[in-house]
Design a protein around this motif. Structure first.
Motif, PDB file in Angstrom:
ATOM      1  N   UNK A   1       0.788  -1.233   0.000  1.00  0.00           N
ATOM      2  CA  UNK A   1       0.000   0.000   0.000  1.00  0.00           C
ATOM      3  C   UNK A   1       0.823   1.286   0.000  1.00  0.00           C
ATOM      4  N   UNK A   2       2.086   1.317   0.493  1.00  0.00           N
ATOM      5  CA  UNK A   2       2.848   2.561   0.327  1.00  0.00           C
ATOM      6  C   UNK A   2       3.006   2.979  -1.127  1.00  0.00           C
ATOM      7  N   UNK A   3       2.912   2.021  -2.053  1.00  0.00           N
ATOM      8  CA  UNK A   3       3.029   2.347  -3.471  1.00  0.00           C
ATOM      9  C   UNK A   3       1.811   3.111  -3.983  1.00  0.00           C
ATOM     10  N   UNK A   4       0.720   3.094  -3.210  1.00  0.00           N
ATOM     11  CA  UNK A   4      -0.495   3.798  -3.622  1.00  0.00           C
ATOM     12  C   UNK A   4      -0.455   5.281  -3.270  1.00  0.00           C
ATOM     13  N   UNK A   5       0.507   5.686  -2.436  1.00  0.00           N
ATOM     14  CA  UNK A   5       0.562   7.062  -1.961  1.00  0.00           C
ATOM     15  C   UNK A   5       1.202   7.970  -3.008  1.00  0.00           C
ATOM     16  N   UNK A   6       0.717   9.203  -3.090  1.00  0.00           N
ATOM     17  CA  UNK A   6       1.295  10.145  -4.046  1.00  0.00           C
ATOM     18  C   UNK A   6       2.615  10.710  -3.553  1.00  0.00           C
ATOM     19  N   UNK A   7       2.897  10.592  -2.260  1.00  0.00           N
ATOM     20  CA  UNK A   7       4.176  11.008  -1.703  1.00  0.00           C
ATOM     21  C   UNK A   7       4.463  10.165  -0.476  1.00  0.00           C
ATOM     22  N   UNK A   8       5.735  10.059  -0.136  1.00  0.00           N
ATOM     23  CA  UNK A   8       6.158   9.216   0.979  1.00  0.00           C
ATOM     24  C   UNK A   8       6.409  10.086   2.204  1.00  0.00           C
ATOM     25  N   UNK A   9       5.654   9.914   3.300  1.00  0.00           N
ATOM     26  CA  UNK A   9       5.849  10.743   4.487  1.00  0.00           C
ATOM     27  C   UNK A   9       6.990  10.274   5.377  1.00  0.00           C
ATOM     28  N   UNK A  10       7.764   9.281   4.939  1.00  0.00           N
ATOM     29  CA  UNK A  10       8.823   8.710   5.770  1.00  0.00           C
ATOM     30  C   UNK A  10      10.173   8.921   5.104  1.00  0.00           C
ATOM     31  N   UNK A  11      11.145   9.438   5.864  1.00  0.00           N
ATOM     32  CA  UNK A  11      12.531   9.523   5.409  1.00  0.00           C
ATOM     33  C   UNK A  11      13.332   8.423   6.087  1.00  0.00           C
ATOM     34  N   UNK A  12      14.322   7.879   5.392  1.00  0.00           N
ATOM     35  CA  UNK A  12      15.155   6.850   5.993  1.00  0.00           C
ATOM     36  C   UNK A  12      14.406   5.532   6.079  1.00  0.00           C
ATOM     37  N   UNK A  13      14.881   4.656   6.971  1.00  0.00           N
ATOM     38  CA  UNK A  13      14.239   3.360   7.108  1.00  0.00           C
ATOM     39  C   UNK A  13      14.509   2.481   5.903  1.00  0.00           C
ATOM     40  N   UNK A  14      13.619   1.536   5.660  1.00  0.00           N
ATOM     41  CA  UNK A  14      13.845   0.626   4.543  1.00  0.00           C
ATOM     42  C   UNK A  14      13.459   1.304   3.235  1.00  0.00           C
ATOM     43  N   UNK A  15      14.105   0.891   2.161  1.00  0.00           N
ATOM     44  CA  UNK A  15      13.846   1.478   0.852  1.00  0.00           C
ATOM     45  C   UNK A  15      12.819   0.687   0.062  1.00  0.00           C
ATOM     46  N   UNK A  16      12.653  -0.573   0.401  1.00  0.00           N
ATOM     47  CA  UNK A  16      11.691  -1.363  -0.349  1.00  0.00           C
ATOM     48  C   UNK A  16      11.470  -2.699   0.308  1.00  0.00           C
ATOM     49  N   UNK A  17      10.338  -3.284   0.041  1.00  0.00           N
ATOM     50  CA  UNK A  17      10.026  -4.622   0.531  1.00  0.00           C
ATOM     51  C   UNK A  17      10.031  -5.556  -0.665  1.00  0.00           C
ATOM     52  N   UNK A  18      10.926  -6.517  -0.644  1.00  0.00           N
ATOM     53  CA  UNK A  18      11.089  -7.389  -1.790  1.00  0.00           C
ATOM     54  C   UNK A  18      10.644  -8.801  -1.430  1.00  0.00           C
ATOM     55  N   UNK A  19      10.006  -9.457  -2.346  1.00  0.00           N
ATOM     56  CA  UNK A  19       9.625 -10.850  -2.174  1.00  0.00           C
ATOM     57  C   UNK A  19      10.621 -11.706  -2.935  1.00  0.00           C
ATOM     58  N   UNK A  20      11.277 -12.603  -2.235  1.00  0.00           N
ATOM     59  CA  UNK A  20      12.301 -13.450  -2.834  1.00  0.00           C
ATOM     60  C   UNK A  20      11.775 -14.872  -2.882  1.00  0.00           C
ATOM     61  N   UNK A  21      11.689 -15.423  -4.054  1.00  0.00           N
ATOM     62  CA  UNK A  21      11.182 -16.780  -4.212  1.00  0.00           C
ATOM     63  C   UNK A  21      12.348 -17.751  -4.227  1.00  0.00           C
ATOM     64  N   UNK A  22      12.301 -18.719  -3.319  1.00  0.00           N
ATOM     65  CA  UNK A  22      13.380 -19.703  -3.209  1.00  0.00           C
ATOM     66  C   UNK A  22      12.887 -21.049  -3.724  1.00  0.00           C
ATOM     67  N   UNK A  23      13.633 -21.610  -4.632  1.00  0.00           N
ATOM     68  CA  UNK A  23      13.264 -22.919  -5.181  1.00  0.00           C
ATOM     69  C   UNK A  23      13.801 -24.023  -4.281  1.00  0.00           C
TER      70      UNK A  23
END
Length: 354
Positions: free
Chosen positions: A332-354
């Motif tokens: 849902x952060x991708x739905x925002x027109x601007x990000x109210x948070x500085x710093x912290x994590x830059x992205x949430x990634x889903x890693x698929x492991x075989x």
């Protein structure tokens, strides 16, 4: 090997303060007054701790369990505050029950005497959460006032203090009793202004129906939450819904209708309850549901409301720590027109492991 899904958080190695491009700061979150554009009510960024702040003393932790942490981790709150968290969406977000043009959540900032600062977020969607932003902000404000007034205490005691000032349930509970006793309780609760009653059921289907009839005589306009505490079979749970429908009664919620290990039964009850009567079904209320899902090879999903990276960051850590979710819906952060948070994590990634 079956594919599994895990999540990882990438932390920002170079957070900056607005207007000071390139200034490096350690990732302690604090808040400025407002976003320069005025669109976001809280803008968070990373800054250096106060020179007078001493590093927090290491707390003895006997295990990684949360119950142990509540007893062994002491908290000394210096300040706590709640503030509006208003962020416009890039485009309207529509679900079956509502349409959002912007996020109107509540941010909570807690600072310890050690100098450590933590942030939390309360999502607000009135069609789902019942509270609007003013109500949520008032409740969070009371909790913050209680936090700031408590001396150093174990985390568990602090959580109990907060629970004591937050709004309680807007319903009253009636245990498994005889019909006449249930009617007396219902009449008392009606006099106290309760319009929703949580009725414990599940020991005897016919007795449960008689109790409900007795309650309706003294409180005809009340709504019901049914809590079977895993007492019914799937067939009995569906029969209860059918018989209540014949009486003109539609529960607002059906809680734990079948045993926690009866996943097929829970599915059958949930389908009938929602498709036929529009009744939501609540499953087991503890994290034991995760172990049960693993044993039954049932896929789990974690999601959220429309929230900023404050709430999604916590959810991401939870998903990564438990490592048991096949579907991670934290976008849902991708739905925002601007990000109210500085710093912290830059992205949430889903890693698929075989």
């Amino acid at each position: 090997m079956d594919a599994s899904v895990s999540s990882a958080l990438r932390l920002s190695s170079n957070p900056t303060i607005p207007g000071r491009s390139g200034t490096r700061r350690p990732p302690n979150l604090v808040a400025t007054s407002r976003h320069p554009s005025g669109a976001a009510a809280a803008r968070l960024h990373a800054v250096s701790p106060s020179p007078s702040s001493s590093p927090p003393a290491a707390a003895p932790v006997e295990s990684f369990g949360f119950d142990a942490l509540k007893e062994t981790f002491s908290v000394d709150v210096a300040a706590a505050e709640a503030r509006p968290l208003d962020v416009p969406l890039a485009a309207p977000f529509t679900i079956a029950s509502s349409r959002l043009e912007s996020v109107s959540n509540v941010a909570v900032r807690v600072e310890l005497r050690s100098g450590a600062v933590g942030w939390g977020e309360a999502p607000v969607l009135p069609s789902v959460t019942a509270e609007d932003q003013p109500a949520a902000l008032a409740a969070a404000g009371r909790a913050c006032k209680a936090l700031a007034g408590v001396p150093t205490a174990p985390l568990g005691a602090l959580l109990q203090e907060v629970a004591g000032v937050l709004p309680g349930h807007d319903f009253a509970s009636i245990p498994i009793v005889a019909p006449n006793e249930a009617a007396q309780l219902a009449a008392k609760y009606r006099g106290q202004g309760f319009q929703t009653l949580k009725l414990k059921v599940g020991k005897n289907l016919n007795s449960d129906i008689e109790v409900l009839k007795a309650i309706r005589l003294v409180h005809p306009d009340c709504s019901f939450i049914l809590d079977a505490n895993e007492g019914y079979t799937a067939e009995q749970a569906i029969e209860v819904l059918d018989r209540l429908n014949e009486m003109g009664v539609t529960p607002v919620l059906f809680e734990q209708p079948v045993h926690r290990d009866d996943w097929e039964g829970l599915r059958d009850v949930s389908v009938v309850a929602m498709d036929k009567y529009k009744v939501a079904v609540a499953a087991d209320e503890s994290l034991e549901v995760i172990d049960a899902a693993r044993k039954a090879n049932v896929a789990l999903m974690i999601g959220g409301m429309v929230e900023t990276r404050i709430a999604m960051g916590f959810a991401g850590h939870l998903a990564a720590g438990l490592g048991c979710f096949s579907f991670i819906d934290l976008d849902t952060p991708l739905l925002l027109s601007e990000d109210p948070v500085y710093g912290g994590y830059e992205g949430l990634f889903v890693v698929k492991k075989e």
